[in-house]
Design a protein around this motif. Structure first.
Motif, mmCIF file in Angstrom:
data_model
loop_
_atom_site.group_PDB
_atom_site.id
_atom_site.type_symbol
_atom_site.label_atom_id
_atom_site.label_comp_id
_atom_site.label_asym_id
_atom_site.label_seq_id
_atom_site.Cartn_x
_atom_site.Cartn_y
_atom_site.Cartn_z
ATOM 1 N N ASP A 391 0.876 -1.377 0.021
ATOM 2 C CA ASP A 391 -0.095 -0.063 0.101
ATOM 3 C C ASP A 391 0.878 1.162 0.178
ATOM 4 N N ASP A 392 2.229 1.201 0.597
ATOM 5 C CA ASP A 392 2.855 2.315 0.215
ATOM 6 C C ASP A 392 3.950 2.089 -0.539
ATOM 7 N N VAL A 393 3.743 1.634 -1.653
ATOM 8 C CA VAL A 393 4.825 1.650 -2.621
ATOM 9 C C VAL A 393 5.082 2.814 -3.325
ATOM 10 N N ALA A 394 4.209 3.889 -3.321
ATOM 11 C CA ALA A 394 4.524 5.194 -3.843
ATOM 12 C C ALA A 394 5.675 5.721 -3.013
ATOM 13 N N GLU A 395 5.423 5.611 -1.793
ATOM 14 C CA GLU A 395 6.508 6.188 -0.772
ATOM 15 C C GLU A 395 7.849 5.597 -1.155
ATOM 16 N N ALA A 396 7.627 4.476 -1.163
ATOM 17 C CA ALA A 396 8.920 3.682 -1.304
ATOM 18 C C ALA A 396 9.674 4.102 -2.688
ATOM 19 N N ALA A 397 9.052 4.150 -3.740
ATOM 20 C CA ALA A 397 9.516 4.457 -4.932
ATOM 21 C C ALA A 397 9.949 6.150 -4.907
ATOM 22 N N ARG A 398 9.289 6.834 -4.258
ATOM 23 C CA ARG A 398 9.823 8.092 -3.836
ATOM 24 C C ARG A 398 11.099 8.438 -3.194
ATOM 25 N N VAL A 399 11.406 7.443 -2.413
ATOM 26 C CA VAL A 399 12.579 7.570 -1.651
ATOM 27 C C VAL A 399 13.806 7.005 -2.561
ATOM 28 N N VAL A 400 13.426 6.233 -3.605
ATOM 29 C CA VAL A 400 14.631 5.931 -4.710
ATOM 30 C C VAL A 400 14.558 7.005 -5.643
ATOM 31 N N GLN A 401 13.426 7.652 -5.937
ATOM 32 C CA GLN A 401 13.171 8.720 -6.838
ATOM 33 C C GLN A 401 14.281 9.984 -6.262
ATOM 34 N N ASN A 402 14.303 10.187 -4.872
ATOM 35 C CA ASN A 402 15.184 11.138 -4.325
ATOM 36 C C ASN A 402 16.484 10.691 -4.013
ATOM 37 N N ASN A 403 16.935 9.382 -4.370
ATOM 38 C CA ASN A 403 17.982 9.215 -3.944
ATOM 39 C C ASN A 403 18.411 9.085 -2.300
ATOM 40 N N ASP A 404 17.206 8.651 -1.774
ATOM 41 C CA ASP A 404 17.517 8.948 -0.134
ATOM 42 C C ASP A 404 17.792 7.542 0.331
ATOM 43 N N HIS A 405 18.029 6.615 -0.344
ATOM 44 C CA HIS A 405 18.036 5.239 -0.010
ATOM 45 C C HIS A 405 19.519 4.746 0.059
ATOM 46 N N ILE A 406 19.832 3.488 0.658
ATOM 47 C CA ILE A 406 20.962 2.911 0.800
ATOM 48 C C ILE A 406 20.724 1.583 0.354
#
Length: 452
Positions: A391-406
């Motif tokens: 249900d939160d896939v859009a937030e997960a993709a946003r993290v990757v879009q902003n390069n905020d992930h490791i």
């Protein structure tokens, strides 16, 4: 919750799974054709506005295909491209595929189910499938190839009909069910959880082809390898592969936080590009050379020589630097280009110094199998920084879009919570939790029963 989902979550055997009816619809993360112009003229495109989670119809299965109950998936950058409709809307791919007719026509829908990674349980197989059956635990390869194309038998990635599943095809892995060809399946490493297993196939396999395979740089003991974006989904596996090969990984990151994480992951040399002033420069060959000189001095100070290989999935912002900084006779191996596809560089440093550029795309099934084996042996480990419910896939993709992930960002699909799916506890204990969970990825809240 459907009867089939109940059976999967209860660990039902092959016969029960095979006789339990398929649902007519299933939950999936998808884009919609009516949103194609959503970001027209918009500079900052937010994928949370275009990614939807909802019910879509269950497609028919072709004879060479398998239906998998997806327990977990993960975010790749192609999901960001899909959700921003760049460089072209992926509905263009689906329409092109659909024009081939037959079973291909199913893909041309007004919605696109995304996702190029997954781990789950086989629940149906087509009449032409020989090596897989209901109940098998599998990981899913993103390479969608035609085994009747002659080129596939040399290298599946050379096939003119090769497509990126869940990007150039429909019915991808960010969903409760996924449709894949049997040639996309590999056995799930039994010591990994669903979300760990779902984070390895695309990125680790791509890094394996780029660095280790005969189709890539063919690194060897002692090779110095420059890795851009070393804490990203590809980079964390590139670092491990270079270390395993007896090479010297040099990781480049953009913040001190990521630099510290990279040191914890065991990277030999860590460079914060912002500290040495090499941000940008993709539009100017002159600036790329200047930045290359600056980076080269740092590398020589640390290891005493120039890199043999530059591992570059960043593209426009870094490619000119990569071409300059590798040694005479060195190799730049490239894929992806997350900062842009139009690369500008000073060609004198390529041809006069006998350097090579190798283009690489995903990996063929044998390369994926060899890479999967390294996980089963404990020589490679997943690197998850966060796990989100579907249900939160859009937030997960946003993290990757902003390069905020490791590393990788995981998504629970049918699995009700993280930590499930391990069938070989002894192996997991031998490898060690610290090795398998180096970032201590937080567990998401359990998925409410109403949406399971």
């Amino acid at each position: 919750m459907s009867a089939l989902m109940d059976a999967v979550l209860a660990g039902a055997g092959a016969e029960e799974l095979a006789r339990t009816p398929l649902p007519t619809h299933y939950t999936a993360a998808h884009t919609r054709v009516e949103d194609v112009d959503l970001f027209r003229g918009v500079k900052h495109k937010d994928v949370r506005k275009s990614l939807h989670v909802g019910e879509v119809p269950m497609p028919e299965l072709a004879p060479d295909e398998v239906l998998v109950a997806v327990m977990a998936s993960s975010i790749n950058y192609n999901t960001v491209w899909s959700a921003t409709f760049e460089p072209i809307p992926t509905f263009t791919f689906l329409q092109r595929l659909g024009r081939k007719g037959g079973y291909a026509a199913r893909h041309d829908r007004p919605y696109h189910v995304l996702g190029s990674d997954g781990a789950g349980v086989v629940v149906r197989v087509g009449d032409g499938v020989r090596h897989w059956g209901a109940g098998d635990h599998v990981v899913l390869s993103g390479a969608y190839v035609d085994d009747q194309d002659p080129a596939t038998h040399a290298d599946g990635m050379l096939s003119t009909t090769q497509l990126a599943w869940g990007f150039e095809t429909n019915f991808g892995g960010l969903a409760h069910y996924a449709v894949v060809r049997a040639s996309q399946l590999l056995p799930k490493p039994p010591h990994l959880t669903w979300e760990e297993a779902a984070s390895i196939t695309l990125c680790a396999g791509t890094a394996y082809r780029m660095l280790v395979s005969d189709n890539g740089a063919r690194i060897k003991q002692g090779d110095v390898v420059l890795i851009w974006g070393a804490t990203g989904g590809l980079g964390v596996y590139a670092v491990q592969l270079v270390k395993n090969a007896g090479g010297i990984p040099i990781g480049v990151v953009g913040s001190e936080q990521k630099a510290e994480v990279l040191r914890r992951l065991g990277c030999d040399v860590v460079i914060n590009r912002s500290e040495i002033g090499i941000d940008g420069g993709g539009d100017s060959p002159e600036l790329a050379v200047e930045h290359g000189k600056r980076l080269g001095r740092v590398i020589r100070k640390e290891v005493g020589e120039d890199p043999h290989v530059a591992f570059d999935s960043i593209g426009r912002a870094t490619f000119g630097i990569s071409v300059f900084v590798v040694r005479r006779g060195g190799v730049v191996v490239t894929c992806g280009s997350s900062t842009g596809y139009q690369h500008t560089f000073d060609n004198r440093y390529l041809w006069m110094n006998l350097k090579r550029i190798i283009g690489s795309h995903v990996a063929n099934l044998q390369e994926k199998s060899e890479c999967n084996r390294l996980f089963r042996l404990g020589h490679l480990a997943p690197v998850l920084s966060s796990v989100h419910p579907l249900d939160d896939v859009a937030e997960a993709a946003r993290v990757v879009q902003n390069n905020d992930h490791i590393g990788k960002v995981g998504v629970l699909c049918m699995a009700p919570t993280s930590g499930l799916g391990v069938t070989d506890r002894a192996l997991r204990e031998r490898i060690g939790e610290d090795r398998l969970n180096p970032l201590g990825a937080p567990s998401p809240a359990p998925v409410p029963p109403s949406v399971r």
